[in-house]
Design an enzyme around this catalytic site. Sequence first.
Site, PDB file in Angstrom:
ATOM      1  N   SER A 110      -9.598  -0.300   7.236  1.00 41.47           N
ATOM      2  CA  SER A 110      -9.095  -0.230   5.858  1.00 41.47           C
ATOM      3  C   SER A 110      -8.398  -1.474   5.324  1.00 41.47           C
ATOM      4  O   SER A 110      -8.085  -1.532   4.142  1.00 41.47           O
ATOM      5  CB  SER A 110      -8.144   0.945   5.710  1.00 41.47           C
ATOM      6  OG  SER A 110      -8.884   2.128   5.653  1.00 41.47           O
ATOM      7  N   SER A 153      -9.666   2.223   3.070  1.00 46.55           N
ATOM      8  CA  SER A 153      -8.820   2.952   2.157  1.00 46.55           C
ATOM      9  C   SER A 153      -7.913   2.062   1.312  1.00 46.55           C
ATOM     10  O   SER A 153      -7.401   2.486   0.282  1.00 46.55           O
ATOM     11  CB  SER A 153      -7.941   3.928   2.939  1.00 46.55           C
ATOM     12  OG  SER A 153      -7.070   3.217   3.814  1.00 46.55           O
ATOM     13  N   LYS A 172       0.852  -1.196   0.000  1.00 46.95           N
ATOM     14  CA  LYS A 172       0.000   0.000   0.000  1.00 46.95           C
ATOM     15  C   LYS A 172       0.886   1.244   0.000  1.00 46.95           C
ATOM     16  O   LYS A 172       1.901   1.297   0.698  1.00 46.95           O
ATOM     17  CB  LYS A 172      -0.895  -0.033   1.237  1.00 46.95           C
ATOM     18  CG  LYS A 172      -1.949   1.061   1.302  1.00 46.95           C
ATOM     19  CD  LYS A 172      -2.825   0.876   2.542  1.00 46.95           C
ATOM     20  CE  LYS A 172      -3.893   1.951   2.672  1.00 46.95           C
ATOM     21  NZ  LYS A 172      -4.701   1.784   3.900  1.00 46.95           N
TER      22      LYS A 172
END
Length: 508
Positions: free
Chosen positions: A180, A156, A81
């Site tokens: 997330s 997210s 990420k």
Amino acid sequence: MTNDITRLSASDLGSALARKELSSVEATQAHLDRIAAVDGDLHAFLHVSTQEALATAADVDAKRAAGEELHPLAGVPIAVKDVVVTKGLPTTAGSKILENWVPPYDATLVERLKGAGLPILGKTNMDEFAMGSSTEHSAFGNTKNPWDLDRIPGGSGGGSAAAVAGFEAPLAIGTDTGGSIRQPGAVTGTVGVKPTYGGVSRYGLIAMASSLDQAGPVTRTVLDAALLHELIGGHDPHDSTSIDEPVPGVVAAARQGATGDLKGVRVGVVTELAGEGYQAGVSARFDESLEQLRALGAEIVEVSCPSFRYALDAYYLIMPAEASSNLAKFDGMRFGLRVEPAEGPVTAERVMGATRGAGFGDEVKRRVILGTYALSAGYYDAYYGSAQKVRTLIQRDFAAAFAKADVLVSPTAPTTAFKFGEKLDDPLAMYLNDVATIPANLAGVPGMSLPNGLSDDGLPVGFQILAPAKADDRMYRVGAALEAALESRWGGPLLNKAPELKTTELAR
Ligand code: GLN
């Protein structure tokens, strides 16, 4: 063959590499090819690090050829990420304010990935500074859900989840401040784990809310999550909140769970996280999973956590308060974007204003304003102070619940993946996605989301398992047992039921 390689679980791929049935360069190339073929549609990646990944792969292959003892995931590629800093690779946290920024160091968890020889395929898309539940708040465009390209992949960490669900990467790293990792897991049919707070080092994560942030695994199987968790977990002197104890035995627990025996395990259904407010198909899959757990020998008990109904409210004071302080470093002076005012004097304050005005998106601005307001002198006690008290009550609810149950369970998210734009103009509707995941962050306890079937709309549903702090192994045992039972019912992994993605002609 390429297609077969990308469909292997990380643990199977690791074993095939250990048996020298294929090389890490071949495995890594197969995933790079898949990215080239489908990421034009999915947009899971913000940056693909082809050369670096292949160099790591070649290095692992050479070590293996020389007979070196290697980690079980050595040579298995991974996506990271874009909120995690990576030396020499662009890291944006999904924000214009960090566009083109290249960090000078690696996060501790990235050092551990590199140390074990996992080639890093690239950096995945995310809501700006990890604020969101759909990845629509990324400054760099939407990531699509591989199950339906008109739908969100969660957030997210939608990029990491879509990369794993779309077979672009067998493993990915996510971060979870309020859900997330788990909510994207639920809506993409992947496994996502938020470890105990302090279980994985936060050194090198671009902070959103420091008392809530945790990095963790995004995978297709519970065992893969356990292998990755053990690798990235453990004490780090660079993180003052890192737990100075061995990582719980999550791999052993996943293997034990896979044998399917849950006799004596007390599974607590949280009253406040069940019942009303869930899509019918989500509730139906949840009830079926409870039946399956009972069939495996678990005892199902009901527990009440009355303060959970204030969790979302407390989170949306504490998180913005911490974020407003953490984001103060983006001032147009130190790194990233610098914008000078169009006219008038170039003072520090005016450069800061112009840079933040141009560099931060609406959701980030909204939260910074909320956070600074909650922390302002006249309102501190009323807002931030009260939210901290609620946090204590939630921790007490968890303690009481874990006296009656070994793990707690709930649906992970209220609905399956929604369509792009559906909740974008209604921040409160967006925030409600995290109603079931946020309590764990406020209390620091670990949580897992595991795919437990399809809703009536044909989209995946997630099952959440929570355990006491530092007892992450419990959720792996229960998760692996349920996964085995579900897969024998479905005749294989749930992701096999996802529609094939259209692939474009490969560049090579
Ligand atoms: N969706 C939640 C939020 O917008 C959680 C984000 C996260 O876990 N990073 O704050």
